[in-house]
Design an enzyme around this catalytic site. Structure first.
Site, PDB file in Angstrom:
ATOM      1  N   ASP A 124       1.074  -0.983   0.142  1.00 26.19           N
ATOM      2  CA  ASP A 124       0.123   0.016   0.301  1.00 26.19           C
ATOM      3  C   ASP A 124       0.725   1.280   0.156  1.00 26.19           C
ATOM      4  O   ASP A 124       0.007   2.428  -0.107  1.00 26.19           O
ATOM      5  CB  ASP A 124      -1.101   0.090   1.084  1.00 26.19           C
ATOM      6  CG  ASP A 124      -0.423   0.344   2.779  1.00 26.19           C
ATOM      7  OD1 ASP A 124       1.035  -0.370   2.559  1.00 26.19           O
ATOM      8  OD2 ASP A 124      -0.844   0.513   3.125  1.00 26.19           O
ATOM      9  N   SER A 125       2.444   1.001  -0.284  1.00 26.48           N
ATOM     10  CA  SER A 125       3.447   1.972  -0.223  1.00 26.48           C
ATOM     11  C   SER A 125       3.136   2.617  -1.805  1.00 26.48           C
ATOM     12  O   SER A 125       3.205   3.692  -2.129  1.00 26.48           O
ATOM     13  CB  SER A 125       4.392   1.454  -0.672  1.00 26.48           C
ATOM     14  OG  SER A 125       4.993   0.619  -1.085  1.00 26.48           O
ATOM     15  N   ASP A 131      -1.056  -5.977   0.242  1.00 23.48           N
ATOM     16  CA  ASP A 131      -1.382  -5.737   1.105  1.00 23.48           C
ATOM     17  C   ASP A 131      -2.423  -5.293   1.445  1.00 23.48           C
ATOM     18  O   ASP A 131      -3.606  -4.920   0.591  1.00 23.48           O
ATOM     19  CB  ASP A 131      -0.571  -4.336   1.248  1.00 23.48           C
ATOM     20  CG  ASP A 131       0.575  -4.036   1.798  1.00 23.48           C
ATOM     21  OD1 ASP A 131       0.959  -4.912   2.903  1.00 23.48           O
ATOM     22  OD2 ASP A 131       1.744  -3.083   2.039  1.00 23.48           O
ATOM     23  N   GLU A 159       9.403  -4.253  10.178  1.00 20.09           N
ATOM     24  CA  GLU A 159       9.521  -2.999   9.578  1.00 20.09           C
ATOM     25  C   GLU A 159      10.411  -1.909  10.607  1.00 20.09           C
ATOM     26  O   GLU A 159       9.682  -1.601  12.010  1.00 20.09           O
ATOM     27  CB  GLU A 159       8.852  -2.345   9.093  1.00 20.09           C
ATOM     28  CG  GLU A 159       8.829  -0.934   8.251  1.00 20.09           C
ATOM     29  CD  GLU A 159       7.629  -0.364   7.501  1.00 20.09           C
ATOM     30  OE1 GLU A 159       7.058  -1.475   7.112  1.00 20.09           O
ATOM     31  OE2 GLU A 159       8.237   0.506   6.718  1.00 20.09           O
TER      32      GLU A 159
HETATM   33  O1  KIV Z   1       3.512  -0.969   1.256  1.00 15.46           O
HETATM   34  C1  KIV Z   1       4.506  -1.326   1.560  1.00 15.46           C
HETATM   35  O2  KIV Z   1       5.573  -1.452   0.435  1.00 15.46           O
HETATM   36  C2  KIV Z   1       5.210  -2.119   2.361  1.00 15.46           C
HETATM   37  C3  KIV Z   1       6.568  -2.300   3.190  1.00 15.46           C
HETATM   38  C4  KIV Z   1       6.808  -1.416   3.256  1.00 15.46           C
HETATM   39  C5  KIV Z   1       7.301  -3.075   3.805  1.00 15.46           C
HETATM   40  O3  KIV Z   1       4.117  -2.294   3.647  1.00 15.46           O
END
Ligand code: KIV
Length: 273
Positions: free
Chosen positions: A53-54, A92, A190
Site C-alpha cells: 500500500d506504499s 497488502d 519494519e
Molecule cells: O507497503 C509497503 O510497501 C510495505 C513495505 C514497506 C514493507 O509494507
C-alpha cells in the site's frame, strides 16, 4: 514491453520460502505496482513481489498509505499478477479493510480472486490474531506486519523505529509468537533494532522479512522506487541506491538479489540499533 506468460520456471510458494529458511538461504522481496515492472522484478529472480500500500505514496503521491482503497489494491494487484510468473505475489490489505473477521475474509477473497494475490499482508499484533486464524483456516496465506506499521502513523506520531524500549520489544516478541501460533505463514518487521529482529527471526519457524530490521532476517524487502533512486525527497536510511554502478533496471534488481543472498545488504549504515 510485451508482457507474455513464461511458465517454464517453478512457481515460488510458501513451502519454497520455508525450505529456504530451514536451509539458511536468504530470499529477496521487492514491491511492484504494474505489470511491466513486475515482469522485470520476476525475471531478476526476486522470490516475493509485494503489491504494497506504499503505492499510495510512491504512485499516487499521498503523504501516507491511509487514502489507499480496496479498489486501488485490487487494481494494482491484478496489474502485477499479469507480469508475475514465478515470484510469489503478496498484496497488502489497506487501512481499515480488516477490522472484523467478516470484512477481512471478504476483502482478502477479492485480493485473491480479482487481484491474483497468493498471499495477503496485514498490519498489527495481538488484535489481529483472530482475523489471521480465520483467514488461514479458509486457505488464505497471511504475512503479519509488526514494528513500524505505516497505517498507524498518526497513532505512532511519525515514521519511527519501533522496539527500542524493553516493554515495546517484549510486546513485539509476544505478538510475533501469537501470530505464528494463529497460523501466519510469514512475518514482516519494519524499522526494528537489529538485535531484536535477530532474536525474533532465530526463534520463529516461519520466514521473517525485514526492512530496516538488520541483516539477520531471513529475507529483505525494499520499496522498488527507493532502490531505483526515483523516490521523491530523501531516501530512507534502510534503503540503498542499486542503480549506482548498474546500467539498467534489470541489472540493479539483480544486484539487489545478489546482495540480499550474500548478506552484503543491509550493511551497518542501513541498520538501526
Ligand atoms: O507497503 C509497503 O510497501 C510495505 C513495505 C514497506 C514493507 O509494507
Amino acid at each position: 514491453m510485451a508482457v507474455t506468460a513464461s511458465q517454464t520456471l517453478p512457481q515460488i510458494t510458501i513451502n519454497t520460502l520455508r525450505e529456504m529458511k530451514t536451509r539458511g538461504e536468504k530470499f529477496a522481496c521487492l514491491t511492484a505496482y504494474d505489470a511491466s515492472l513486475a515482469q522485470v522484478v520476476d525475471t531478476a529472480g526476486v522470490e516475493v513481489i509485494l503489491v504494497g500500500d506504499s503505492l499510495g505514496m510512491v504512485v499516487q503521491g499521498h503523504n501516507s498509505t491511509l487514502p489507499v482503497t480496496m479498489d486501488d489494491m485490487v487494481y494494482h494487484s491484478a496489474c502485477v499478477s499479469r507480469g508475475c510468473h514465478q515470484s510469489l505475489l503478496m498484496t497488502d490489505m489497506p487501512f481499515m479493510s480488516y477490522t472484523t473477521v467478516e470484512q477481512a475474509l471478504h476483502n482478502a477473497a477479492r485480493l485473491m480472486q480479482e487481484g491474483g494475490a497468493h498471499m495477503v499482508k496485514l498490519e498489527g499484533g495481538a488484535v489481529q490474531v483472530e482475523v489471521v486464524r480465520q483467514l488461514v483456516a479458509r486457505g488464505i496465506p497471511v504475512c503479519a506486519h509488526l514494528g513500524l506499521q505505516p497505517q498507524s502513523v498518526h497513532k505512532l506520531g511519525g515514521y519511527r523505529v519501533q522496539g527500542r524500549e524493553t516493554h515495546v520489544a517484549q510486546k513485539m516478541q509476544e505478538d510475533a509468537y501469537a501470530l505464528q501460533a494463529a497460523g501466519a505463514d510469514m512475518l514482516l518487521l519494519e524499522c526494528v533494532p537489529a538485535t531484536l529482529a535477530e532474536e525474533i527471526t532465530k526463534t520463529m519457524d516461519i520466514p521473517v522479512i525485514g526492512i530496516g530490521a538488520g541483516p539477520a532476517c531471513d529475507a529483505q524487502v525494499l520499496v522498488l522506487y527507493d532502490m531505483l533512486d526515483i523516490t521523491h525527497g530523501k531516501r530512507p536510511k534502510f534503503s540503498r541506491n542499486f542503480m549506482q554502478g548498474n546500467a539498467s533496471l534489470q541489472g540493479a534488481i539483480e544486484a539487489y538479489v545478489r546482495a540480499v543472498k550474500s548478506g552484503s545488504f543491509p550493511a551497518a549504515e542501513h541498520t538501526f540499533n
